[in-house]
Every structure is written in structure tokens, then in C-alpha cells.
Design a protein around this motif. Structure first.
Motif: not given
Length: 292
Positions: A22-40
């Protein structure tokens, strides 16, 4: 990506690969390891789109989808209902049958019952009713004297189904098109190791099968995708007993979160159809929704 399921490592691999593409396609990407605080975490990041690269329970069974609906964050892949239904193998088979799609006999029994005696005549398969990536699969061969000794990690209730012999086939649906059919060749069962280890399996693309069977796989995959209410992308797996012709083609399951690792099937099929990995990831992003 990541998350707490038994498919965590696969999800991390999928997430890293998709983020890079996705970065190669021009998107700004954040990688999030999903844990109990995912919504936060998502509340802090305030993304335009959530690319769901989770696998297994909580990530592809409708749970995280429901949270994202609540947060009104558009997300990739299928919605709550399709995700939860497709993750439940018994409910999926009920829908297949209702739409005239061929499946094998199966039943849900307590784990202790499956270990006490043969629930059905061998050969048969014992597996969790709601796991993916061939996690927790036990094959009981013809002539077996005793039922399997199941691991303590198996759920309290398990699915027991008639073993479907034959060749392993799979077909990806992208949007309103069934892409192509791949045959998966392994030295044994197409288990977790075979799926995700380099050299664990050989993919024959397109599958060298009769045109009638090829077309039936595409038709059945498309019908399964629609019957389950899938969105954007899915992949349906089959077994085909060539000695029985079309009658030997059986649906195993539909995956609403197909793997996107370096050895995964759906990216290979998309590439065969002229869609690069980056283009595939971008398409999933552009088709993201939180409305169904």
C-alpha cells in the motif's frame, strides 16, 4: 494485524506485506498490532480506512468488524454477518445446502464423544467448527481401530465430517468475478505448515482439470460468495474426486479473509488475472465500507 488468535504469525506476515504494498501505491499506512486497546489506538490514529489483515477468531469472525461498525470506520473485506457466518463451518454448510451447493455429511459433537468412539465410519475428519488455516485438523483413516486423541487446545465441541477424497482446488472471487482455479499439491494434508512454509506446497495455476470442473469451481465459488453475503474478496476451497466427475466436486469452506502472504493463493490468482499485489491491496482499500 497480529491479534491474539492461533493465526497471529500468519496475520503479522499478511499485514507487513500489505502495508508495504500500500505504501508503494501511495497510501500513508500505520501498522497496528491488534490488542485489547485496539479501539483506543484507532481513536488516536483516526484512519480514513482500516485494512483488516487479521486472521482467525476475533479478526475474521465478525468481532472486529462489529467494533469498526460501531466506530464508523470503513474497513476492508466482508462485513459482520458474512464474516461470522463463514467462520462457522456448520452454518456455512447449511447455507451451501440451501443454495444447492455440494457438501459432505458432518455433525457437531462434544470433544469427549469424538475421542470415546468413532462418531461415523472412517475415513473422517475432526476439526474445530470455527478456526481457519487448517488449525487443529485430525484425519481418521479408513480401517482406524480407535478415534483420535485430541489435543487439550481443541474446543469443547468439534466438527466431525466425512473425509472428501481427491484433489485440492481453490478459487478466488474478486468483486463480481471468479478469477481462476488453482490446484494445490502437497506431500500429505494441506495443513498449516504446507500453507505457510516455503516449499510446503506446489500451486498449479491454472489448474489442469477438465473444463467442466474448472467452470463449476468458478460458478460454485461465485454462488458461495453471494450466498454468504461476502464483500470484495473471498476464496472457496474444494476437493475433487476425479473418478466421480462433477459429482465428485465438494465445497469445503469459504474464506472471507484470504491469506496475503508471499505463499498465498489469492494474490497468485489475482496476478494471473493481470492484477499486481499493490493493485489488489489498493482495490480492497477503495472498496472498504462500514455499512453492511
Amino acid at each position: 494485524m497480529g491479534g491474539p488468535s492461533s493465526e497471529r504469525e500468519v496475520s503479522l506476515s499478511t499485514g507487513r506485506g500489505c502495508a508495504e504494498a500500500l505504501r508503494g501505491e501511495g497510501y500513508r499506512v500505520f501498522e497496528v498490532d491488534a490488542g485489547p486497546d485496539l479501539a483506543e489506538r484507532l481513536g488516536e490514529l483516526r484512519p480514513d480506512i482500516v485494512f483488516n489483515a487479521l486472521h482467525g477468531r476475533w479478526g475474521e469472525d465478525g468481532c472486529v468488524q462489529g467494533m469498526l461498525e460501531w466506530l464508523r470506520l470503513p474497513y476492508t473485506h466482508s462485513g459482520v454477518l458474512a464474516s461470522s457466518t463463514a467462520m462457522d463451518k456448520t452454518r456455512t454448510k447449511d447455507i451451501y445446502r440451501a443454495h444447492g451447493l455440494p457438501v459432505v455429511e458432518s455433525r457437531i459433537v462434544p470433544r469427549e464423544t469424538a475421542m470415546a468412539s468413532h462418531v461415523m465410519a472412517p475415513p473422517y475428519v475432526v476439526k474445530p467448527n470455527a478456526e481457519g488455516s487448517s488449525v487443529g485438523i485430525y484425519i481418521v483413516p479408513e480401517g482406524a481401530n480407535a478415534p483420535p486423541a485430541l489435543a487439550d487446545t481443541m474446543p469443547a465441541e468439534v466438527m466431525v465430517e466425512t473425509y472428501a477424497p481427491g484433489r485440492e482446488l481453490t478459487c478466488t472471487v474478486l468483486g463480481d468475478a471468479a478469477l481462476t482455479v488453482t490446484e494445490i499439491v502437497t506431500r500429505g494434508w494441506y495443513d498449516y505448515e504446507a500453507k505457510y512454509s516455503a516449499g510446503g506446497s506446489t500451486h498449479i495455476l491454472p489448474a489442469e482439470i477438465p473444463a467442466e470442473i474448472f467452470a463449476a469451481c468458478q460458478d460454485f465459488a461465485m454462488r458461495a460468495h453471494r450466498a454468504l453475503g461476502c464483500r470484495s474478496i473471498s476464496r472457496t476451497d474444494f476437493r475433487w474426486d476425479e473418478s466421480r466427475g462433477l459429482d465428485g466436486l465438494i465445497l469445503l469452506e469459504t474464506n472471507t479473509q484470504p491469506g496475503m502472504t508471499p505463499t498465498s493463493l489469492s494474490p497468485e490468482q489475482a496476478h494471473h488475472a493481470g492484477i499486481t499485489f499493490g493493485q489488489l491491496c489498493a482495490r480492497l482499500v477503495e472498496e472498504a465500507s462500514c455499512d453492511r
